[in-house]
Design a protein around this motif. Structure first.
Motif, PDB file in Angstrom:
ATOM      1  N   TRP A 172      -6.502   6.934 -10.818  1.00 24.50           N
ATOM      2  CA  TRP A 172      -5.071   6.975 -10.542  1.00 24.50           C
ATOM      3  C   TRP A 172      -4.784   6.538  -9.108  1.00 24.50           C
ATOM      4  CZ3 TRP A 172      -1.945  10.003  -7.309  1.00 24.50           C
ATOM      5  CH2 TRP A 172      -0.578   9.921  -7.569  1.00 24.50           C
ATOM      6  N   ILE A 173      -5.581   7.000  -8.157  1.00 19.85           N
ATOM      7  CA  ILE A 173      -5.398   6.612  -6.748  1.00 19.85           C
ATOM      8  C   ILE A 173      -5.614   5.106  -6.583  1.00 19.85           C
ATOM      9  CG2 ILE A 173      -6.383   6.827  -4.430  1.00 19.85           C
ATOM     10  CD1 ILE A 173      -6.838   9.818  -5.097  1.00 19.85           C
ATOM     11  N   LEU A 174      -6.657   4.568  -7.219  1.00 26.89           N
ATOM     12  CA  LEU A 174      -6.915   3.124  -7.138  1.00 26.89           C
ATOM     13  C   LEU A 174      -5.756   2.330  -7.740  1.00 26.89           C
ATOM     14  CD1 LEU A 174     -10.713   2.947  -8.037  1.00 26.89           C
ATOM     15  CD2 LEU A 174      -9.656   2.579  -5.792  1.00 26.89           C
ATOM     16  N   TYR A 175      -5.188   2.809  -8.839  1.00 25.07           N
ATOM     17  CA  TYR A 175      -4.055   2.138  -9.469  1.00 25.07           C
ATOM     18  C   TYR A 175      -2.844   2.112  -8.534  1.00 25.07           C
ATOM     19  CZ  TYR A 175      -0.052   1.379 -12.492  1.00 25.07           C
ATOM     20  OH  TYR A 175       1.114   0.904 -13.029  1.00 25.07           O
ATOM     21  N   VAL A 176      -2.552   3.237  -7.890  1.00 22.83           N
ATOM     22  CA  VAL A 176      -1.406   3.306  -6.982  1.00 22.83           C
ATOM     23  C   VAL A 176      -1.623   2.376  -5.788  1.00 22.83           C
ATOM     24  CG1 VAL A 176      -0.143   4.819  -5.393  1.00 22.83           C
ATOM     25  CG2 VAL A 176      -0.682   5.608  -7.699  1.00 22.83           C
ATOM     26  N   VAL A 177      -2.823   2.384  -5.221  1.00 24.13           N
ATOM     27  CA  VAL A 177      -3.126   1.502  -4.086  1.00 24.13           C
ATOM     28  C   VAL A 177      -2.982   0.041  -4.503  1.00 24.13           C
ATOM     29  CG1 VAL A 177      -4.982   0.723  -2.558  1.00 24.13           C
ATOM     30  CG2 VAL A 177      -4.582   3.166  -2.876  1.00 24.13           C
ATOM     31  N   PHE A 178      -3.488  -0.312  -5.681  1.00 30.55           N
ATOM     32  CA  PHE A 178      -3.376  -1.684  -6.181  1.00 30.55           C
ATOM     33  C   PHE A 178      -1.913  -2.073  -6.371  1.00 30.55           C
ATOM     34  CE2 PHE A 178      -3.117  -4.663  -9.789  1.00 30.55           C
ATOM     35  CZ  PHE A 178      -3.812  -5.727  -9.251  1.00 30.55           C
TER      36      PHE A 178
ATOM     37  N   ILE B 182       0.708  -0.884  -4.819  1.00 30.55           N
ATOM     38  CA  ILE B 182       1.331  -1.053  -3.500  1.00 30.55           C
ATOM     39  C   ILE B 182       0.928  -2.383  -2.887  1.00 30.55           C
ATOM     40  CG2 ILE B 182       1.324  -0.161  -1.126  1.00 30.55           C
ATOM     41  CD1 ILE B 182       1.169   2.675  -2.380  1.00 30.55           C
ATOM     42  N   ILE B 183      -0.344  -2.750  -2.999  1.00 30.09           N
ATOM     43  CA  ILE B 183      -0.813  -4.030  -2.446  1.00 30.09           C
ATOM     44  C   ILE B 183      -0.105  -5.194  -3.123  1.00 30.09           C
ATOM     45  CG2 ILE B 183      -2.819  -5.566  -2.310  1.00 30.09           C
ATOM     46  CD1 ILE B 183      -4.516  -3.043  -1.841  1.00 30.09           C
TER      47      ILE B 183
END
Length: 107
Positions: A81-87, A89-90
């Motif tokens: 979930w954290i990786l998805y949110v960071v992706f 945002i990028i």
């Protein structure tokens, strides 16, 4: 000596005593909750998994596998979930910086 178990024991010999029957160990309730929350609300699975593992170590209850599974699933899903949110945002920042605009069809 008779082999019939219903015959009384001969004088001076004790009756055979059966060992007390114990049921299966009680499963830690928080371990079950950890497994469910690990799938549904991942951070809750992490918290409940840690607490239930400590309880199981102290009380000797069953459910260690469920607690570990809830903890591991919770960690994996939280990281994803954290990786998805960071992706996301990028990608959003890259679109804004590239000047990409939606064509509103001005005719």
């Amino acid at each position: 000596m008779s082999s019939n178990p219903n015959d009384p024991a001969p004088y001076g010999q004790a009756y055979a005593q059966n060992a007390p029957v114990q049921g299966p160990a009680k499963t830690n309730t928080l371990a079950i909750v950890a497994l469910i929350l690990g799938i549904v609300v991942a951070p809750g699975g992490i918290i409940c998994g840690i607490i239930s593992l400590k309880q199981i170590a102290r009380t000797g209850e069953a459910g260690r596998g469920m607690a570990k599974a809830g903890l591991i699933i919770g960690i994996i899903l939280t990281v994803l979930w954290i990786l998805y949110v960071v992706f996301a945002i990028i990608v959003a920042v890259a679109m804004v910086n590239s000047g990409t605009q939606l064509d509103t069809g001005s005719m």
